[in-house]
Structure formats: structure tokens, C-alpha cells
Write a protein that holds these residues in place. Sequence first.
Motif, PDB file in Angstrom:
ATOM      1  N   VAL A   4       0.842  -1.207   0.000  1.00  0.00           N
ATOM      2  CA  VAL A   4       0.000   0.000   0.000  1.00  0.00           C
ATOM      3  C   VAL A   4       0.875   1.254   0.000  1.00  0.00           C
ATOM      4  O   VAL A   4       0.546   2.251  -0.644  1.00  0.00           O
ATOM      5  CB  VAL A   4      -0.982  -0.022   1.192  1.00  0.00           C
ATOM      6  CG1 VAL A   4      -1.746   1.282   1.300  1.00  0.00           C
ATOM      7  CG2 VAL A   4      -1.947  -1.188   1.055  1.00  0.00           C
ATOM      8  N   ARG A   5       2.030   1.204   0.695  1.00  0.00           N
ATOM      9  CA  ARG A   5       2.968   2.340   0.677  1.00  0.00           C
ATOM     10  C   ARG A   5       3.428   2.624  -0.746  1.00  0.00           C
ATOM     11  O   ARG A   5       3.481   3.777  -1.187  1.00  0.00           O
ATOM     12  CB  ARG A   5       4.172   2.038   1.573  1.00  0.00           C
ATOM     13  CG  ARG A   5       5.222   3.141   1.588  1.00  0.00           C
ATOM     14  CD  ARG A   5       6.534   2.654   2.174  1.00  0.00           C
ATOM     15  NE  ARG A   5       7.135   1.564   1.424  1.00  0.00           N
ATOM     16  CZ  ARG A   5       7.871   1.723   0.324  1.00  0.00           C
ATOM     17  NH1 ARG A   5       8.089   2.923  -0.161  1.00  0.00           N
ATOM     18  NH2 ARG A   5       8.395   0.677  -0.286  1.00  0.00           N
TER      19      ARG A   5
ATOM     20  N   ILE B 188       0.582   4.268  -2.601  1.00  0.00           N
ATOM     21  CA  ILE B 188       0.465   5.680  -2.195  1.00  0.00           C
ATOM     22  C   ILE B 188       1.551   6.505  -2.870  1.00  0.00           C
ATOM     23  O   ILE B 188       1.284   7.595  -3.398  1.00  0.00           O
ATOM     24  CB  ILE B 188       0.530   5.805  -0.664  1.00  0.00           C
ATOM     25  CG1 ILE B 188      -0.726   5.231  -0.023  1.00  0.00           C
ATOM     26  CG2 ILE B 188       0.726   7.263  -0.243  1.00  0.00           C
ATOM     27  CD1 ILE B 188      -0.658   5.106   1.494  1.00  0.00           C
ATOM     28  N   ASN B 189       2.792   6.016  -2.880  1.00  0.00           N
ATOM     29  CA  ASN B 189       3.883   6.753  -3.527  1.00  0.00           C
ATOM     30  C   ASN B 189       3.635   6.934  -5.021  1.00  0.00           C
ATOM     31  O   ASN B 189       3.983   7.961  -5.594  1.00  0.00           O
ATOM     32  CB  ASN B 189       5.220   6.046  -3.309  1.00  0.00           C
ATOM     33  CG  ASN B 189       5.760   6.246  -1.919  1.00  0.00           C
ATOM     34  OD1 ASN B 189       5.389   7.180  -1.216  1.00  0.00           O
ATOM     35  ND2 ASN B 189       6.633   5.349  -1.504  1.00  0.00           N
TER      36      ASN B 189
ATOM     37  N   TYR C 101       0.571   6.978  -6.617  1.00  0.00           N
ATOM     38  CA  TYR C 101      -0.649   7.668  -7.027  1.00  0.00           C
ATOM     39  C   TYR C 101      -0.974   8.951  -6.274  1.00  0.00           C
ATOM     40  O   TYR C 101      -1.768   9.738  -6.768  1.00  0.00           O
ATOM     41  CB  TYR C 101      -1.847   6.713  -6.943  1.00  0.00           C
ATOM     42  CG  TYR C 101      -1.779   5.644  -7.996  1.00  0.00           C
ATOM     43  CD1 TYR C 101      -2.047   5.936  -9.330  1.00  0.00           C
ATOM     44  CD2 TYR C 101      -1.412   4.344  -7.669  1.00  0.00           C
ATOM     45  CE1 TYR C 101      -1.961   4.961 -10.301  1.00  0.00           C
ATOM     46  CE2 TYR C 101      -1.328   3.365  -8.645  1.00  0.00           C
ATOM     47  CZ  TYR C 101      -1.600   3.684  -9.960  1.00  0.00           C
ATOM     48  OH  TYR C 101      -1.514   2.718 -10.929  1.00  0.00           O
ATOM     49  N   ALA C 102      -0.427   9.163  -5.100  1.00  0.00           N
ATOM     50  CA  ALA C 102      -0.696  10.416  -4.382  1.00  0.00           C
ATOM     51  C   ALA C 102       0.221  11.483  -4.953  1.00  0.00           C
ATOM     52  O   ALA C 102       1.449  11.359  -4.892  1.00  0.00           O
ATOM     53  CB  ALA C 102      -0.463  10.238  -2.886  1.00  0.00           C
TER      54      ALA C 102
ATOM     55  N   THR D 249      -0.817  15.019   0.877  1.00  0.00           N
ATOM     56  CA  THR D 249      -1.705  13.864   0.757  1.00  0.00           C
ATOM     57  C   THR D 249      -0.929  12.581   1.016  1.00  0.00           C
ATOM     58  O   THR D 249      -1.387  11.700   1.752  1.00  0.00           O
ATOM     59  CB  THR D 249      -2.324  13.807  -0.650  1.00  0.00           C
ATOM     60  OG1 THR D 249      -2.956  15.049  -0.930  1.00  0.00           O
ATOM     61  CG2 THR D 249      -3.319  12.679  -0.772  1.00  0.00           C
ATOM     62  N   ARG D 250       0.244  12.472   0.421  1.00  0.00           N
ATOM     63  CA  ARG D 250       1.089  11.295   0.596  1.00  0.00           C
ATOM     64  C   ARG D 250       1.454  11.121   2.068  1.00  0.00           C
ATOM     65  O   ARG D 250       1.394  10.003   2.610  1.00  0.00           O
ATOM     66  CB  ARG D 250       2.348  11.439  -0.263  1.00  0.00           C
ATOM     67  CG  ARG D 250       3.129  10.167  -0.426  1.00  0.00           C
ATOM     68  CD  ARG D 250       4.323  10.323  -1.375  1.00  0.00           C
ATOM     69  NE  ARG D 250       3.951  10.866  -2.658  1.00  0.00           N
ATOM     70  CZ  ARG D 250       4.375  12.033  -3.140  1.00  0.00           C
ATOM     71  NH1 ARG D 250       5.190  12.774  -2.451  1.00  0.00           N
ATOM     72  NH2 ARG D 250       3.975  12.448  -4.315  1.00  0.00           N
TER      73      ARG D 250
ATOM     74  N   LEU E 233      -1.747  10.016   4.106  1.00  0.00           N
ATOM     75  CA  LEU E 233      -2.110   8.631   3.815  1.00  0.00           C
ATOM     76  C   LEU E 233      -1.121   7.640   4.421  1.00  0.00           C
ATOM     77  O   LEU E 233      -1.509   6.625   4.995  1.00  0.00           O
ATOM     78  CB  LEU E 233      -2.215   8.417   2.306  1.00  0.00           C
ATOM     79  CG  LEU E 233      -3.406   9.072   1.619  1.00  0.00           C
ATOM     80  CD1 LEU E 233      -3.307   8.918   0.105  1.00  0.00           C
ATOM     81  CD2 LEU E 233      -4.714   8.504   2.141  1.00  0.00           C
ATOM     82  N   LYS E 234       0.165   7.949   4.302  1.00  0.00           N
ATOM     83  CA  LYS E 234       1.160   7.041   4.877  1.00  0.00           C
ATOM     84  C   LYS E 234       1.108   7.068   6.406  1.00  0.00           C
ATOM     85  O   LYS E 234       1.294   6.033   7.039  1.00  0.00           O
ATOM     86  CB  LYS E 234       2.558   7.382   4.378  1.00  0.00           C
ATOM     87  CG  LYS E 234       2.781   6.932   2.956  1.00  0.00           C
ATOM     88  CD  LYS E 234       4.230   6.697   2.637  1.00  0.00           C
ATOM     89  CE  LYS E 234       4.888   7.868   2.014  1.00  0.00           C
ATOM     90  NZ  LYS E 234       6.267   7.649   1.610  1.00  0.00           N
TER      91      LYS E 234
ATOM     92  N   LEU F  51      -1.744   4.854   7.278  1.00  0.00           N
ATOM     93  CA  LEU F  51      -1.349   3.477   7.004  1.00  0.00           C
ATOM     94  C   LEU F  51      -0.462   2.932   8.127  1.00  0.00           C
ATOM     95  O   LEU F  51      -0.693   1.833   8.629  1.00  0.00           O
ATOM     96  CB  LEU F  51      -0.606   3.407   5.668  1.00  0.00           C
ATOM     97  CG  LEU F  51       0.004   2.067   5.287  1.00  0.00           C
ATOM     98  CD1 LEU F  51      -1.094   1.034   5.047  1.00  0.00           C
ATOM     99  CD2 LEU F  51       0.888   2.221   4.065  1.00  0.00           C
TER     100      LEU F  51
END
Length: 154
Positions: free
Chosen positions: A96-97, A100-101, A103-104, A109-110, A113-114, A117
Amino acid sequence: MAQTQTPSAIAAPRSPYARRKTTRGNYELYSWVFMRASGVVLVVLIFGHLFVNLMVGEGVHAIDFAFVGGKWASPFWQVWDLLMLWLAMIHGTNGVRTIINDYAQRDTTRMVLKGLLYLAFTVVVVLGTLVIFTFNPCPPDAPAELLASFCSAN
């Protein structure tokens, strides 16, 4: 007049490749290798888990509190389930990380989200580890028919 090139400018198609210096190290390489290795180990752990829970004995009909209590009374199964929990959570969090890297687009935002997570990862791993190691297969005042066979009736 020669045109100077800034690091953010696009290189001319025929210009020689120049490797950029990075200070990040090999984190992404190690992350990639970990995903492959942990995936193989997880396949073994998960199929072993499924075989013991679904194929041995009475199968799915035998899974109840006493079954789990009997399994977690053994240090072998505690470590097996702990490895499965930790590897699955680290493997999934790393995947998932990466998403995120990829698409964010905004740094904030990144980061948010992280952060969420990693918080979810920490909560699940800590609570799961506590459950595995503090689970009491013979709770007091429990009905005898729900307890594992090794629990003495006091």
C-alpha cells in the motif's frame, strides 16, 4: 551559444545518459526483495494454516473456541500465527505504501495517507500480538463444553 541544462529540464534525445546522484540508498531495492521473499514465506504459512484448520480432524466444523485455545496453548502455533500476522501486515503495508507513492500527487496527501497506514499497521500488529500471547485458553467461569480438552474442570 550553448544552452545550459538545469536538473529539471528534459535532456535532448541524443544526449548521453547521466546517472543522478541519490542519497536515498537502496531502500526501494530492499523493499522489492522483501516483497518477493515474504510472499513465498506467506504462501507456506497460509497454506499450512488452512490445511491444519480445514483438512485435519473434523475440518471447519471443529473450529471453535476450544480449537483456537488448543492451538494457542502450543508455542509452535503462537509463533506460526505471529509470523503470519507480522509478515502479512508488513507485506501489505509495504504494498500500500508503494501504491500511495505512485498515485498520491501532493506531498501532504502522501504524508497523511502514509501516516494513517502506519497507524493502522501499528494498531493491528500490537493488538494481534497481544491477543496471541495473552490468550487464555482456560478462562475461569467458562462453560465446560466450550473449553479445550486440556482445561481441568475446577
